[in-house]
Scaffold this active site. Structure first.
Site, PDB file in Angstrom:
ATOM      1  N   SER A 176      32.993  31.777  22.569  1.00 12.57           N
ATOM      2  CA  SER A 176      33.253  31.486  23.980  1.00 12.57           C
ATOM      3  C   SER A 176      31.974  31.478  24.810  1.00 12.57           C
ATOM      4  CB  SER A 176      34.214  32.527  24.553  1.00 12.57           C
ATOM      5  OG  SER A 176      35.385  32.608  23.782  1.00 12.57           O
TER       6      SER A 176
HETATM    7  N1  SAH Z   1      36.499  35.715  20.345  1.00 17.48           N
HETATM    8  C1  SAH Z   1      35.782  34.776  19.507  1.00 17.48           C
HETATM    9  C2  SAH Z   1      36.107  33.329  19.821  1.00 17.48           C
HETATM   10  C3  SAH Z   1      37.418  32.993  19.328  1.00 17.48           C
HETATM   11  S1  SAH Z   1      37.846  31.308  19.054  1.00 17.48           S
HETATM   12  C4  SAH Z   1      34.277  34.989  19.564  1.00 17.48           C
HETATM   13  O1  SAH Z   1      33.821  35.842  20.330  1.00 17.48           O
HETATM   14  O2  SAH Z   1      33.579  34.332  18.814  1.00 17.48           O
HETATM   15  C5  SAH Z   1      39.553  31.657  18.689  1.00 17.48           C
HETATM   16  C6  SAH Z   1      39.793  32.267  17.330  1.00 17.48           C
HETATM   17  O3  SAH Z   1      41.180  32.594  17.270  1.00 17.48           O
HETATM   18  C7  SAH Z   1      39.517  31.315  16.184  1.00 17.48           C
HETATM   19  O4  SAH Z   1      38.609  31.909  15.289  1.00 17.48           O
HETATM   20  C8  SAH Z   1      40.896  31.112  15.545  1.00 17.48           C
HETATM   21  O5  SAH Z   1      40.846  30.968  14.129  1.00 17.48           O
HETATM   22  C9  SAH Z   1      41.597  32.399  15.943  1.00 17.48           C
HETATM   23  N2  SAH Z   1      43.065  32.356  15.914  1.00 17.48           N
HETATM   24  C10 SAH Z   1      43.896  31.330  16.257  1.00 17.48           C
HETATM   25  N3  SAH Z   1      45.177  31.706  16.109  1.00 17.48           N
HETATM   26  C11 SAH Z   1      45.165  32.998  15.664  1.00 17.48           C
HETATM   27  C12 SAH Z   1      46.175  33.946  15.314  1.00 17.48           C
HETATM   28  N4  SAH Z   1      47.494  33.663  15.378  1.00 17.48           N
HETATM   29  N5  SAH Z   1      45.800  35.175  14.897  1.00 17.48           N
HETATM   30  C13 SAH Z   1      44.485  35.500  14.800  1.00 17.48           C
HETATM   31  N6  SAH Z   1      43.487  34.653  15.114  1.00 17.48           N
HETATM   32  C14 SAH Z   1      43.812  33.413  15.540  1.00 17.48           C
END
Ligand code: SAH
Length: 200
Positions: A51
């Site tokens: 992000s």
């Molecule tokens: N917080 C992260 C950015 C996240 S991007 C950082 O600091 O880098 C969103 C993430 O959520 C992705 O890696 C995606 O694979 C994950 N995601 C999507 N659906 C999900 C679910 N149901 N449970 C866990 N993770 C999930």
């Protein structure tokens, strides 16, 4: 390099310190290290994103964290947001559905010394019931609705922040607070763009 982070709008000193401490270059792909302190989201592996720092700081600040808090994060991704949380609170429980990302983030966080971050591979829409209830919950992927299991795992006085809205164009951050066991308040905050939360 870190001066390029846009932190003027952050007023909580603990959040400011955390943003200045976590080395974002460790969480981005090698070829993007030069852009690690630009204030923008960047691609990571598996089509996901780390992000934008201003959004990380804003979401963290909205949770009004205290040092003794236990926090659940859904969507570990690179592990950057988990590290920022871990600078402020006692324990961070973070769930990632893509095994490759979960493994890489866990290894990276361990290497950087974040012993208070616990990473699990799985479907975060079910939360992490064994460690519940949480003082705060942050979801870093967007869906139409807040998963009920997450609301159920929020302690009284707990706060939850999540991007809500189906289409990429129309997401808004929603901040919930559990006032009493039965009463939950809700506020709409910034318009944002997050990758989708995928169940199952
Ligand atoms: N917080 C992260 C950015 C996240 S991007 C950082 O600091 O880098 C969103 C993430 O959520 C992705 O890696 C995606 O694979 C994950 N995601 C999507 N659906 C999900 C679910 N149901 N449970 C866990 N993770 C999930």
């Amino acid at each position: 390099m870190k001066s390029r982070l846009r932190l003027e709008e952050v007023s909580d000193p603990a959040v400011l310190r955390a943003m200045q401490t976590v080395p974002r270059e460790e969480f981005v792909p090698g070829h993007l290290r030069g852009a690690a302190y630009d204030d923008c989201a960047l691609p990571i592996a598996c089509g996901q994103t780390i992000s934008q720092p201003a959004v990380v700081a804003y979401m963290t600040e909205q949770l009004c964290l205290a040092p003794g808090d236990r926090v659940l994060e859904v969507g570990t991704g690179s592990g950057y947001q988990a590290a920022v949380l871990a600078e402020i609170v006692r324990d961070v429980y973070s769930i990632e559905r893509i095994p490759e990302l979960a493994r890489a983030a866990a290894a990276r966080l361990a290497r950087l010394g974040y012993a208070n971050v616990h990473v699990r591979e799985g479907d975060g829409t079910q939360g992490w019931p064994e460690a519940a209830p949480y003082d705060a919950i942050m979801v870093t992927a967007a869906a139409d609705d807040i998963p009920p299991a997450l609301i159920a795992q929020l302690d009284v006085s707990g706060r939850l922040i999540m991007p809500v809205g189906g289409s990429y164009e129309a997401q808004v951050l929603l901040l919930l607070e559990r006032k009493t066991p039965e009463e939950i308040s809700s506020r709409r905050l910034w318009a944002v763009r997050f990758v989708p939360l995928i169940s199952g």
